[in-house]
Design an enzyme around this catalytic site. Structure first.
Site, PDB file in Angstrom:
ATOM      1  CB  ILE A  61      36.149  11.690 -28.868  1.00  0.00           C
ATOM      2  CG1 ILE A  61      37.139  11.554 -30.017  1.00  0.00           C
ATOM      3  CG2 ILE A  61      37.024  11.480 -27.576  1.00  0.00           C
ATOM      4  CD1 ILE A  61      38.042  12.740 -30.204  1.00  0.00           C
ATOM      5  CG  ASP A  62      30.244  11.068 -29.667  1.00  0.00           C
ATOM      6  OD1 ASP A  62      30.511  10.079 -29.035  1.00  0.00           O
ATOM      7  OD2 ASP A  62      29.616  12.015 -28.926  1.00  0.00           O
ATOM      8  NE  ARG A  63      32.326   9.038 -39.258  1.00  0.00           N
ATOM      9  CZ  ARG A  63      32.119   8.026 -40.204  1.00  0.00           C
ATOM     10  NH1 ARG A  63      31.331   7.277 -40.112  1.00  0.00           N
ATOM     11  NH2 ARG A  63      32.697   8.078 -41.325  1.00  0.00           N
TER      12      ARG A  63
END
Length: 228
Positions: A61-63
């Site tokens: 999942i994105d930062r």
């Protein structure tokens, strides 16, 4: 940074952790410490393992996104989970706090996502365009307050920044997501997108699993919506 209390589920084959906003799932060119390495070091110390610890990243999942991330602790589990991902047999439900209420309040979005590597941004189009890939998700409005709306999103495909781009496309940017049109940032630099729940059949034991990740601690708006 990973903490032992972030573990949501663990057995001999799987590990699910509640990722914090700002944490990397896997190492990148920046050289910063990532969850993958932090968890390996923790398991090595906790279990007194003399050799290398196996840990496979099943999905990222994105930062700036928080929530449940699934890892495999054995190669057998990793192979089977990767196959389940490809076949859409792992259900991933996100919670998003959006600046507008979707209209209609529930439905399915189908767009075509084109990624721009230079800006690390994706754009959602209504019709096929060049190398754009089809992106599909289901959404449902769960609650609305004065300025923000809680929307549940089920990913049906896994494209770059898919939820962020698709919700922005329908005029519902996610709280704090300046890259996709949000009005203002959120303290700490994250965005209000949370991997709330993962559901799947255990790759070895073949029993149903459903794991829910608590919303980020210390955020009063998240706390308000979680109690509704």
């Amino acid at each position: 940074m990973f903490r032992p209390e972030d573990i949501l589920y663990e057995d001999n084959h799987l590990l699910i952790v509640n990722k914090h906003c700002g944490d990397l799932v896997q190492p990148d060119p920046s050289g910063e410490s990532a969850l993958e390495d932090q968890i390996k070091a923790y398991i090595k110390a906790r279990d007194g393992k003399p050799g290398e610890v196996f840990l496979g990243v099943v999905h990222r999942i994105d930062r700036p996104v928080s929530g449940a991330v699934l890892f495999a602790k054995t190669s057998k589990a990793l192979v089977r989970l990767n196959e389940m991902i490809r076949e859409g047999r792992i259900r991933k439900v996100y919670w998003a706090l959006t600046e507008q209420t979707p209209d209609p309040e529930r439905g399915e979005l189908v767009h075509y996502i084109l990624r721009d590597g230079r800006t690390n941004r994706s754009r959602a189009y209504d019709a096929p365009k060049g190398d754009a890939k089809q992106a599909r998700l289901r959404y449902e409005t769960l609650a609305a307050a004065t300025h923000y709306t809680l929307v549940a999103v089920e990913l049906l495909t896994g494209r770059h920044h898919q939820i962020r781009a698709q919700l922005a496309k329908i005029g519902c940017p996610i709280r704090g997501d300046l890259k996709y049109g949000a009005r203002r940032s959120v303290e700490g630099g994250g965005i209000s997108l949370h991997s709330r729940r993962v559901e799947f059949e255990h790759p070895v034991r073949r029993e149903s699993l459903s794991v829910t990740a608590p919303v980020p601690a210390g955020d009063n708006l998240w706390a308000f919506f979680e109690k509704l």
